[in-house]
Design an enzyme around this catalytic site. Structure first.
Site, PDB file in Angstrom:
ATOM      1  N   LYS A 188       0.837  -1.208   0.000  1.00  0.00           N
ATOM      2  CA  LYS A 188       0.000   0.000   0.000  1.00  0.00           C
ATOM      3  C   LYS A 188       0.873   1.261   0.000  1.00  0.00           C
ATOM      4  CE  LYS A 188      -4.487  -1.178   0.642  1.00  0.00           C
ATOM      5  NZ  LYS A 188      -5.055  -2.089  -0.193  1.00  0.00           N
ATOM      6  N   LYS A 233      -5.220 -14.796 -12.633  1.00  0.00           N
ATOM      7  CA  LYS A 233      -6.541 -15.017 -12.064  1.00  0.00           C
ATOM      8  C   LYS A 233      -7.511 -13.872 -12.346  1.00  0.00           C
ATOM      9  CE  LYS A 233      -5.949 -13.070  -7.499  1.00  0.00           C
ATOM     10  NZ  LYS A 233      -6.151 -13.209  -6.073  1.00  0.00           N
ATOM     11  N   LYS A 277     -10.708  -7.999  -9.582  1.00  0.00           N
ATOM     12  CA  LYS A 277     -11.264  -6.677  -9.777  1.00  0.00           C
ATOM     13  C   LYS A 277     -10.199  -5.719 -10.310  1.00  0.00           C
ATOM     14  CE  LYS A 277     -14.133  -3.536  -7.118  1.00  0.00           C
ATOM     15  NZ  LYS A 277     -15.422  -3.875  -7.710  1.00  0.00           N
TER      16      LYS A 277
END
Ligand code: TRP
Length: 327
Positions: free
Chosen positions: A111, A194, A197
């Site tokens: 992050k 995979k 989103k």
């Protein structure tokens, strides 16, 4: 009987990967365990959603999970922020969490790299809040993906640390819920890894038929020439077919592939048909549930009551162990 806790990120819109990878297992688990599933809206504050989005997303996720088969009669389904005990235990547990170990968390480092201008303290202590979600119900099993394993390990560290510090067996150390061979990974349609989103390659439960057909049509394939090793994009198509279609259909296309006679156009039509068979009824239910504000409210309220009962009891005991004299 195991107590299973799992938090669901409240960013909305489930895709086929979430459905087969997590949700189908949740639906099975709720049959024979004490399950608590919740929407982690406090966690989502770390990325600063707007006020409108925060609540809208909660409603959407709740509707999608209910439409997919999470059953409020069998599991406790609730919204994290409806349980004030979570925030209180978070203060207590923060005292047992060291900055050094929090700064070394992989998710935190990622992050910081991706959003260097939003490194808030909530982000640093994200694993503490997650540990509270789990420990506050004395959960023994947590179904987590690879990306959450480190957080679960930290949960065990905090449980152990508390138990050692206060010389008590109070918190159980939760294990990952092991799906074993049942773990299904749904790849994307873009020939890469995979479905996700952030990867922008999702087939969503909320997609209408035209959208699904369009996405499947655009899926990456290859020239269809015979080769020893199946190409990655075609392997991916087969992986999805395997999950949504009947064995006969899968065999038919496998044989066609082996004979070098496969027509990807036909295979894609079949794949789109079979995906629609799974997702369109769920989409209908999502739309129905979303319209029924009263039902959503009721589910949320009953879930909150059940979750608070368990949370409050454990919080009080924890505080007593820590030496607080309660009023
Ligand atoms: N961090 C989890 C995720 O991003 C969500 C989550 C929050 C969670 N609290 C939890 C998962 C407790 C399991 C248990 O997916």
């Amino acid at each position: 009987m195991e107590t299973v806790v799992s938090g669901i990120r409240s960013t909305g819109n489930l895709h086929l990967g979430n459905y087969y990878g997590a949700l189908k297992n949740f639906i099975k688990m709720q049959e024979s365990n004490r399950c608590l599933f919740f929407i982690a809206d406090l966690h989502s504050l770390t990325t600063h959603p707007t006020a409108e989005n925060l609540h809208g997303n909660v409603q959407q996720v709740l509707a999608e999970y209910l439409a997919s088969g999470l059953d409020p009669e069998k599991a406790t389904i609730f919204v994290q922020s409806d349980i004030p005990e979570v925030s209180e235990m978070y203060v207590l547990l923060n005292m047992l969490a060291y900055i050094g170990e929090l700064e070394r968390t992989a998710s935190f480092k990622e992050k910081v790299r991706k959003h260097p201008h939003n490194v808030n303290a909530g982000l640093l202590t994200y694993p503490v809040l997650m540990a509270v979600d789990i420990l506050i119900h004395k959960a023994t099993k947590v179904p987590v993906g690879k990306d959450q394993e480190q957080h679960l390990e930290m949960t065990r560290v905090y449980a152990r640390r508390f138990n050692n510090m206060y010389n008590t067996p109070f918190f159980p150390e939760p294990d990952a819920y092991n799906f074993g061979s049942e773990l299904i990974k749904i790849p994307g349609l873009d020939g890469s890894g995979k479905m996700g989103k952030s990867e922008g390659n999702g087939l969503y439960l909320m997609d209408d038929e035209a959208t699904i057909r369009k996405k499947v049509k655009k899926a990456v394939t290859d020239t269809g020439e015979k080769s020893d090793e199946m190409s990655e994009p075609v392997k991916n198509l087969f992986a999805i077919l395997n999950v949504v279609s009947t064995p006969e259909v899968v065999n038919h296309y496998k044989e066609a592939y082996a004979a070098g006679a496969i027509r990807y156009g036909d295979m894609k039509n079949q794949l789109a048909d079979d995906i629609c068979k799974v997702t369109l009824p769920i989409r209908e239910r999502i739309l129905d549930i979303t319209k029924d504000g009263q039902y959503l409210y009721k589910v949320r309220k009953i879930g909150a009551e059940k979750a608070r009962e368990s949370a409050a009891k454990n919080l009080v005991e924890m505080k007593k162990i820590m030496g607080f004299k309660l009023l």
